[in-house]
Design a protein around this motif. Structure first.
Motif, PDB file in Angstrom:
ATOM      1  N   ALA A 137      -7.346 -11.373  -0.395  1.00  0.00           N
ATOM      2  CA  ALA A 137      -7.278  -9.912  -0.368  1.00  0.00           C
ATOM      3  C   ALA A 137      -8.535  -9.279  -0.932  1.00  0.00           C
ATOM      4  CB  ALA A 137      -6.056  -9.414  -1.139  1.00  0.00           C
ATOM      5  N   SER A 138      -9.348 -10.085  -1.625  1.00  0.00           N
ATOM      6  CA  SER A 138     -10.599  -9.556  -2.160  1.00  0.00           C
ATOM      7  C   SER A 138     -11.576 -10.692  -2.404  1.00  0.00           C
ATOM      8  CB  SER A 138     -10.363  -8.775  -3.460  1.00  0.00           C
ATOM      9  OG  SER A 138     -10.375  -9.624  -4.586  1.00  0.00           O
ATOM     10  N   SER A 230     -13.166  -5.664  -1.176  1.00  0.00           N
ATOM     11  CA  SER A 230     -11.747  -5.929  -1.320  1.00  0.00           C
ATOM     12  C   SER A 230     -10.960  -4.971  -0.433  1.00  0.00           C
ATOM     13  CB  SER A 230     -11.326  -5.733  -2.782  1.00  0.00           C
ATOM     14  OG  SER A 230      -9.916  -5.771  -2.924  1.00  0.00           O
ATOM     15  N   GLU A 232      -7.601  -4.670  -1.336  1.00  0.00           N
ATOM     16  CA  GLU A 232      -6.397  -4.529  -2.160  1.00  0.00           C
ATOM     17  C   GLU A 232      -5.904  -3.086  -2.218  1.00  0.00           C
ATOM     18  OE1 GLU A 232      -5.878  -7.242  -5.764  1.00  0.00           O
ATOM     19  OE2 GLU A 232      -8.070  -7.130  -5.583  1.00  0.00           O
ATOM     20  N   ARG A 258      -1.816 -13.467  -2.945  1.00  0.00           N
ATOM     21  CA  ARG A 258      -0.651 -12.774  -3.493  1.00  0.00           C
ATOM     22  C   ARG A 258      -0.693 -11.256  -3.355  1.00  0.00           C
ATOM     23  NH1 ARG A 258      -0.489 -15.139  -8.226  1.00  0.00           N
ATOM     24  NH2 ARG A 258       0.667 -16.892  -7.329  1.00  0.00           N
ATOM     25  N   PRO A 259      -1.854 -10.588  -3.473  1.00  0.00           N
ATOM     26  CA  PRO A 259      -1.849  -9.127  -3.322  1.00  0.00           C
ATOM     27  C   PRO A 259      -1.284  -8.648  -1.990  1.00  0.00           C
ATOM     28  CG  PRO A 259      -3.884  -9.812  -4.357  1.00  0.00           C
ATOM     29  CD  PRO A 259      -3.175 -11.066  -3.924  1.00  0.00           C
ATOM     30  N   GLU A 262       2.387  -8.495  -2.551  1.00  0.00           N
ATOM     31  CA  GLU A 262       2.777  -7.509  -3.557  1.00  0.00           C
ATOM     32  C   GLU A 262       2.554  -6.070  -3.111  1.00  0.00           C
ATOM     33  OE1 GLU A 262       1.909 -10.262  -7.536  1.00  0.00           O
ATOM     34  OE2 GLU A 262       0.456  -8.727  -6.921  1.00  0.00           O
ATOM     35  N   ARG A 263       1.629  -5.840  -2.189  1.00  0.00           N
ATOM     36  CA  ARG A 263       1.226  -4.467  -1.894  1.00  0.00           C
ATOM     37  C   ARG A 263       1.555  -3.980  -0.492  1.00  0.00           C
ATOM     38  NH1 ARG A 263      -4.200  -3.052  -5.336  1.00  0.00           N
ATOM     39  NH2 ARG A 263      -3.707  -4.293  -7.186  1.00  0.00           N
TER      40      ARG A 263
END
Length: 300
Positions: A137-138, A230, A232, A258-259, A262-263
């Motif tokens: 994600a980044s 990124s 994110e 994981r982001p 989560e996002r």
């Protein structure tokens, strides 16, 4: 769709040409799947197996991003030319050229996953679904995790890598051999490497302009213009159903992936246990089944 099935062509773009191939019949009722390859500076070759989706009724669009493969090469273009904005505009242009901007799905791999996420965050009306495969994600997270993976390499390998990186001798046989140790663990674990992956590796070696400028000399030594980029912050803006895929041994580690989970509001994350960065080559049956299941869910 404006082009015939199983056709190849070029989309004019800012005085240059973007090569594409369409596999399958566009009149079957299912949205085309546009495959966005990694790199930057890679080619479509290593993702050719995704064309099998056409057998299940989804037309598949492969393309080579500007600078490599069958698209226009620009070896003398400077770093200010090779930007995220350039490749976002190229993708938008390709969708319009093919006449599919009102109904399509994106499958982005590695760098292509970040590019696809940025595209999806603009909430284009025609986007029906998004697959992000083996992508961080980044790049700050990616660089952080590269230190973890490098530290776990066999004794002496990272020392060789760092010595050549400090000296600027990243084209030396010793550096290339040490890079192969990393790649065999975290990029593609199939032996020998599948021919379509070798084809992409050779294309990058033939013209590393984009890869070296935006990424760097290797997957784990990211010193190019993307080093601080990124997606994110824009992930909550993605409103389409999203499937995230990664490998247990992936260079895109769980920390970097994981982001997305989560996002992104409507997201599912699947980890392929026997894969690294190329699960479509390492666990092709499982990878294909996950894609088909996701795409059928979009139909519903």
């Amino acid at each position: 769709m404006a082009v015939a099935p199983s056709a190849e062509g070029w989309a004019p773009f800012r005085g240059h040409r973007t090569w594409y191939r369409v596999t399958g019949r566009p009149d079957g009722g299912r949205p085309p799947v546009v495959v966005v390859h990694g790199g930057p500076g890679s080619t479509h070759d290593y993702l050719l197996r995704l064309a099998a989706l056409a057998e299940d009724g989804w037309p598949v669009v492969h393309y080579d991003q500007l600078g490599n493969g069958a698209s226009t090469h620009l070896r003398d273009a400077g770093a200010d030319f090779w930007t995220v904005g350039l490749f976002r505009a190229e993708l938008d242009n390709l969708l319009r050229h093919l006449g599919i901007q009102d109904r399509y799905v994106l499958v982005g791999h590695s760098w292509g996953g970040l590019l696809s996420a940025a595209h999806a965050a603009d909430r284009p009306e025609g986007l029906r679904g998004l697959v992000i495969a083996d992508s961080p994600a980044s790049y700050p997270l990616w660089r952080q995790e590269m230190e973890v993976l490098r530290a776990a390499l066999p004794r002496g390998v990272d020392r060789i890598l760092r010595a050549h990186e400090r000296a600027g001798t990243v084209d030396s046989p010793a550096y290339v051999a040490a890079v192969r140790v990393f790649n065999d663990r975290h990029v593609c674990r199939v032996r020998p490497w599948p021919p379509e992956y070798v084809a992409t590796v050779m294309e990058i070696a033939n013209n590393p302009t984009v890869y070296r400028t935006m990424n760097g000399p290797s997957e784990f030594h990211v010193v190019g213009t993307l080093r601080d980029w990124s997606v994110e912050d824009v992930l909550p803006d993605i409103t389409v159903p999203t499937l995230v895929l990664s490998g247990r041994h992936d260079e895109a580690t769980e920390v970097t992936v994981r982001p997305f989970q989560e996002r992104i509001p409507d997201v599912r994350w699947e980890v392929l246990e026997e894969s690294s960065h190329m699960p479509h080559l390492e666990e092709p049956e499982r990878f294909h089944a996950l894609l088909v299941e996701f795409l059928k869910g979009l139909d519903a």
